[in-house]
Design an enzyme around this catalytic site. Structure first.
Site, PDB file in Angstrom:
ATOM      1  N   LYS A   1      30.718  27.470 -30.869  1.00  0.00           N
ATOM      2  CA  LYS A   1      29.390  27.203 -31.415  1.00  0.00           C
ATOM      3  C   LYS A   1      28.925  25.767 -31.227  1.00  0.00           C
ATOM      4  O   LYS A   1      27.757  25.476 -31.473  1.00  0.00           O
ATOM      5  CB  LYS A   1      29.360  27.589 -32.890  1.00  0.00           C
ATOM      6  CG  LYS A   1      29.479  29.082 -33.115  1.00  0.00           C
ATOM      7  CD  LYS A   1      28.281  29.811 -32.532  1.00  0.00           C
ATOM      8  CE  LYS A   1      28.271  31.277 -32.911  1.00  0.00           C
ATOM      9  NZ  LYS A   1      27.040  31.948 -32.547  1.00  0.00           N
TER      10      LYS A   1
ATOM     11  N   SER B   1      38.708  36.791 -34.286  1.00  0.00           N
ATOM     12  CA  SER B   1      37.758  37.317 -33.298  1.00  0.00           C
ATOM     13  C   SER B   1      38.358  37.232 -31.897  1.00  0.00           C
ATOM     14  O   SER B   1      38.063  38.074 -31.036  1.00  0.00           O
ATOM     15  CB  SER B   1      36.399  36.616 -33.387  1.00  0.00           C
ATOM     16  OG  SER B   1      36.482  35.276 -32.975  1.00  0.00           O
TER      17      SER B   1
END
Ligand code: PMP
Length: 329
Positions: A46, A274
């Protein structure tokens, strides 16, 4: 783009150019490669969109110097955006559902941002609503909204994707990525399908999440512990284009945790849930292609490992399945 071989002026200059490493459990004839996004300065994928979005909003004037970004986030986007805010004259406020990792919230605060918690039961939808409210109360505040801004997708199309294609000389058979905002997968898919329309594109979500309903699959909604991917309300995932995706794979919490532990023990990767889910799905795709159940334009599968397990130690990520799942609720 940096080679990391010359002195740099800002931490933002170190974003991207992350390593692509073969998952050693994959077969030599059809390797799986993972892009290790914990190599970014805020230790997640991110950071790419944090810097890209803040710069983009400043360049269009939507955000003015001295203004504030108010963003709903599970945490990693907050860290990425807070990093960017330190380098521009911008304040940052993040709205985080309270169940998300305390490490992430501590890091956002360390970077000078304010963190506002919303009830876990209200999910990301509740965080998005609260962010909009906060922005109307504060002058010069904008909600970049990672779930709807095209800058999220473009950040990956402009940086993550070309890095992968350069590393593999364009020979990418399948793209497999976890979906939260879906910015990563949509950016990669756009770039990939432009170059080779037969590239197999796979979305990964936790069991209990509802992305599969976009393909008409009858899946059951439920809670999951994998952090950073999945949706309970598809209407919030405005960037998701199901028509770019060949299949949507659901991975169980148990399979994701087993794989993230294996990746640490056998391959030395300190990655989180994830990444565990993405690895399971990518290895399955490679296996199916090897067994001729699936035709790929090139003999390779690429996936993303979005962040590091260190961010989840307080959640007993390396504990037993029961310890990990009980910590989360
Ligand atoms: N993994 C983790 C740990 C994340 O924080 C995110 C972002 N929510 C993702 C995967 C999914 O990335 P995207 O939002 O681009 O779909």
């Amino acid at each position: 783009m940096t080679t990391h071989r010359e002195p740099l002026q800002s931490v933002l200059d170190t974003i991207g150019e992350t390593p692509l490493v073969r998952v050693q459990a994959s077969a030599d004839e059809l390797p799986v490669y993972a892009k290790l996004e914990s190599f970014n300065p805020g230790a997640s994928v991110k950071d790419r969109i944090g810097a890209y979005i803040v710069r983009g909003l400043l360049s269009t004037g939507e955000l003015q110097p001295g203004g504030t970004v108010v963003e709903p986030t599970a945490g990693n986007t907050g860290i990425g955006m807070a990093l960017a805010a330190t380098q521009y004259d911008v304040d940052a406020v993040f709205v985080v559902p309270e169940a998300f990792s305390v490490e992430k919230q501590t890091l956002m605060r360390a970077l000078g941002a304010d963190v506002v918690n919303t009830p876990t039961a209200d999910g990301m939808t509740g965080a998005i609503e609260r962010a909009r409210e906060l922005a109307t109360e504060r002058e010069g505040a904008v909600v970049p909204q990672q779930f709807s801004t095209p800058l999220n997708v473009r950040a990956h199309e402009a940086t993550t994707a070309p890095e992968i294609y350069d590393a593999l000389d364009g020979a990418v058979g399948a793209i497999v990525a976890g979906c939260g905002t879906t910015g990563t997968l949509m950016g990669l898919a756009r770039y990939a399908l432009d170059r080779e329309p037969r590239t197999h594109v796979v979305a990964v979500e936790p069991e209990g999440s509802l992305f599969s309903t976009a393909h008409g699959d009858d899946v059951e909604e439920g809670e999951y512990h994998i952090e950073g991917i999945g949706t309970h309300d598809l209407s919030t995932n405005e960037l998701f284009e199901p028509e770019l995706v060949d299949e949507i794979r659901q991975i169980s919490d148990r399979a994701a945790q087993t794989e993230l532990k294996r990746l640490a023990r056998e391959e030395g990767h300190l990655v989180a849930s994830s990444a565990g889910a993405a690895s399971v799905a990518a290895l399955e795709i490679a296996e199916r292609a090897l067994e001729d159940e699936l035709e790929l334009p090139y003999d390779s599968v690429v996936t993303i490992f979005p962040d590091s397990s260190e961010r989840y130690l307080s959640k007993a990520i390396y504990g037993s399945y029961e310890e990990w799942t009980h910590e989360r609720t």
